[in-house]
Design a protein around this motif. Structure first.
Motif, short mmCIF file in Angstrom:
data_model
loop_
_atom_site.label_atom_id
_atom_site.label_comp_id
_atom_site.label_asym_id
_atom_site.label_seq_id
_atom_site.Cartn_x
_atom_site.Cartn_y
_atom_site.Cartn_z
N VAL A 1 0.85 -1.20 0.00
CA VAL A 1 0.00 0.00 0.00
C VAL A 1 0.88 1.24 0.00
CG1 VAL A 1 -1.95 -1.11 1.17
CG2 VAL A 1 -0.21 0.02 2.52
N HIS A 2 0.35 2.29 -0.59
CA HIS A 2 1.03 3.59 -0.61
C HIS A 2 0.16 4.57 0.16
CE1 HIS A 2 4.34 2.94 -3.53
NE2 HIS A 2 3.62 1.87 -3.76
N GLN A 3 0.75 5.18 1.15
CA GLN A 3 0.04 6.12 1.99
C GLN A 3 0.20 7.53 1.45
OE1 GLN A 3 2.09 5.23 5.60
NE2 GLN A 3 0.76 3.50 6.09
N THR A 4 -0.66 8.44 1.90
CA THR A 4 -0.53 9.84 1.53
C THR A 4 0.86 10.31 1.96
OG1 THR A 4 -2.90 10.11 1.92
CG2 THR A 4 -1.57 12.11 1.80
N GLY A 5 1.53 11.02 1.10
CA GLY A 5 2.88 11.45 1.39
C GLY A 5 3.93 10.54 0.77
N GLY A 6 3.50 9.43 0.16
CA GLY A 6 4.41 8.57 -0.57
C GLY A 6 5.00 7.40 0.18
N LYS A 7 4.70 7.26 1.47
CA LYS A 7 5.27 6.13 2.21
C LYS A 7 4.67 4.82 1.71
CE LYS A 7 6.03 4.18 6.75
NZ LYS A 7 5.68 4.17 8.14
N GLU A 8 5.56 3.84 1.49
CA GLU A 8 5.14 2.52 1.01
C GLU A 8 5.23 1.53 2.16
OE1 GLU A 8 7.35 -0.66 -1.72
OE2 GLU A 8 6.89 1.21 -2.76
N THR A 9 4.18 0.72 2.33
CA THR A 9 4.13 -0.26 3.40
C THR A 9 3.67 -1.59 2.83
OG1 THR A 9 3.51 1.46 4.98
CG2 THR A 9 3.09 -0.79 5.65
#
Length: 87
Positions: free
Chosen positions: A65-73
């Motif tokens: 998943v990609h969160q707002t702000g570009g962080k990938e988890t």
């Protein structure tokens, strides 16, 4: 000499295809697994971010998943229980 090379190549191709067939068997969820649609809905309901990739490996769903702000988890979900863990 050409015939021997052709036979060797055919043998290599056959063994490669046999190995790949085994790979696909390992990447198939068990018969008692929750439907993928249910797994996806569960992840979406928890608002982890935009789902960009889903893969089944080692008995669990690996969901990127990609969160707002570009962080990938990467989130792991047990295929049978549906339990979610974050990696």
């Amino acid at each position: 000499m050409h015939l021997r090379s052709a036979i060797a190549i055919c043998g290599l191709i056959a063994s490669t295809l046999a190995a790949q067939a085994g790979w696909f068997r390992d990447e198939t969820p068990p018969a008692n697994a929750k439907p993928l649609s249910e797994i996806i809905k569960s992840v979406e309901d928890r608002h982890f971010g935009a789902i960009t990739e889903v893969e089944f490996e080692n008995g669990k769903w690996e969901i990127e998943v990609h969160q707002t702000g570009g962080k990938e988890t990467e989130i792991h979900v047990d295929a049978i229980s549906g339990q979610i863990t974050r990696e």
